[in-house]
Scaffold this motif. Sequence first.
Motif, PDB file in Angstrom:
ATOM      1  N   ALA A 158       0.852  -1.189   0.000  1.00 20.80           N
ATOM      2  CA  ALA A 158       0.000   0.000   0.000  1.00 20.80           C
ATOM      3  C   ALA A 158       0.883   1.233   0.000  1.00 20.80           C
ATOM      4  N   LEU A 159       0.292   2.368  -0.359  1.00 18.10           N
ATOM      5  CA  LEU A 159       0.985   3.654  -0.335  1.00 18.10           C
ATOM      6  C   LEU A 159       0.183   4.649   0.483  1.00 18.10           C
ATOM      7  N   ARG A 160       0.880   5.622   1.025  1.00 19.50           N
ATOM      8  CA  ARG A 160       0.184   6.768   1.622  1.00 19.50           C
ATOM      9  C   ARG A 160       0.960   8.044   1.311  1.00 19.50           C
TER      10      ARG A 160
ATOM     11  N   CYS B 261      -1.173  -2.788  -6.191  1.00 20.02           N
ATOM     12  CA  CYS B 261      -1.319  -2.100  -4.901  1.00 20.02           C
ATOM     13  C   CYS B 261      -2.761  -2.220  -4.402  1.00 20.02           C
ATOM     14  N   VAL B 262      -2.924  -2.465  -3.098  1.00 21.19           N
ATOM     15  CA  VAL B 262      -4.273  -2.664  -2.575  1.00 21.19           C
ATOM     16  C   VAL B 262      -4.933  -1.371  -2.103  1.00 21.19           C
ATOM     17  N   THR B 263      -4.159  -0.441  -1.558  1.00 22.95           N
ATOM     18  CA  THR B 263      -4.744   0.781  -1.011  1.00 22.95           C
ATOM     19  C   THR B 263      -3.781   1.948  -1.148  1.00 22.95           C
TER      20      THR B 263
ATOM     21  N   PHE C  37      -8.948   3.500  -2.506  1.00 26.08           N
ATOM     22  CA  PHE C  37      -8.457   4.740  -1.911  1.00 26.08           C
ATOM     23  C   PHE C  37      -9.094   4.958  -0.549  1.00 26.08           C
ATOM     24  N   MET C  38      -8.350   5.665   0.293  1.00 26.10           N
ATOM     25  CA  MET C  38      -8.863   6.014   1.610  1.00 26.10           C
ATOM     26  C   MET C  38      -8.399   7.419   1.971  1.00 26.10           C
TER      27      MET C  38
ATOM     28  N   GLY D 227     -16.662   3.512  -7.072  1.00 29.40           N
ATOM     29  CA  GLY D 227     -16.848   2.871  -5.780  1.00 29.40           C
ATOM     30  C   GLY D 227     -15.597   2.415  -5.079  1.00 29.40           C
ATOM     31  N   ARG D 228     -14.444   3.025  -5.387  1.00 28.06           N
ATOM     32  CA  ARG D 228     -13.175   2.551  -4.805  1.00 28.06           C
ATOM     33  C   ARG D 228     -12.684   3.404  -3.637  1.00 28.06           C
TER      34      ARG D 228
END
Length: 323
Positions: free
Chosen positions: A4-6, A38-40, A73-74, A101-102
């Motif tokens: 994941a990335l942030r 990548c998951v998130t 995405f978050m 819807g992601r």
Amino acid sequence: MLFALRFDFRNPELAGTSMADRYAAALDMAEWADQLGCVTIAVSEHHGSSDGYLPSPIPMLAAMAARTKNVRFMIAALVAPFYDPLRLAEDMIVLDNISRGRVDLVVGAGYVREEFEMYDVPMNERGKRVTETVRTLKAAFGGEPFEYRGRTVHITPAPHRPGGPGLILGGNSEAAARRAARIADGFIPAVPEVWEFYRDEVQKLGRPDPGPCPISANKVVALAEDAEDGWRRMAPFFLHETNSYGAWQAQQGIASPFHTKSGVEQLRVEGQYRVLTPDQLVAEQKDAPFPFVQFHPMCGGMPPEAAWSSLRLFEHEVLPRFA
């Protein structure tokens, strides 16, 4: 192996990078990450920060969503007291449709006093405003008319994802944890210690035990062919991040994974930030029951070229060994 990335987009003077170039690099990284599974990708927000910390996560994720197809995405976290709940609902629904819807949303109450002064919002209204925001978003995401401050409103269009983005609360206090159990879809604690309050409240409400805390201690990992040289180049940016967060959170006296450090040697000893070779990361992850790593590639204002160097090592020297 999952990853994941942030991003938070700090851009201090020591980075020597324009904000436009930093934004462009993040969009390229999002597209790169999507192609590798990548998951998130998470982004966060703060306001009026001297280093340019991202103040507007929704347009950033809209741009990333337009460049990607699969990654989720978050927003972690959006500071709810600074938003008009109806306008926020509209913006989130547009983002939900752009991303198909992601997107999920972590709602926070905020804690930096200068930000509340900037928006002229009393800090003692945080809990009330978070509760109203979450309840309004849930109603708006349902796609039907609902009551809002004594009148009937109808937010259009409807979300792409039935029920709209997931709504999770963030926080570092007992009050935030128990509020999350009552009104949200989940809880992401800033520090693991407050999870037990959430767990207790969920069970008091008659729902199943959510189990142990899903997060571990916050750590940043970067890759370099020579770990010592990588640490020398990257440590000033790690120090900027922890000292910037630490200064904000110390003024509120809140629990936090970040604390101000006297220098890079103290930073290294405490181990929150690490620079590893690809071989070292592979060895760690081979022993893990569930291989996963989250990268903060431009941590503390890391220049894009240094961030890319770390990510390319992951692509070429780590991922293939978990194929």
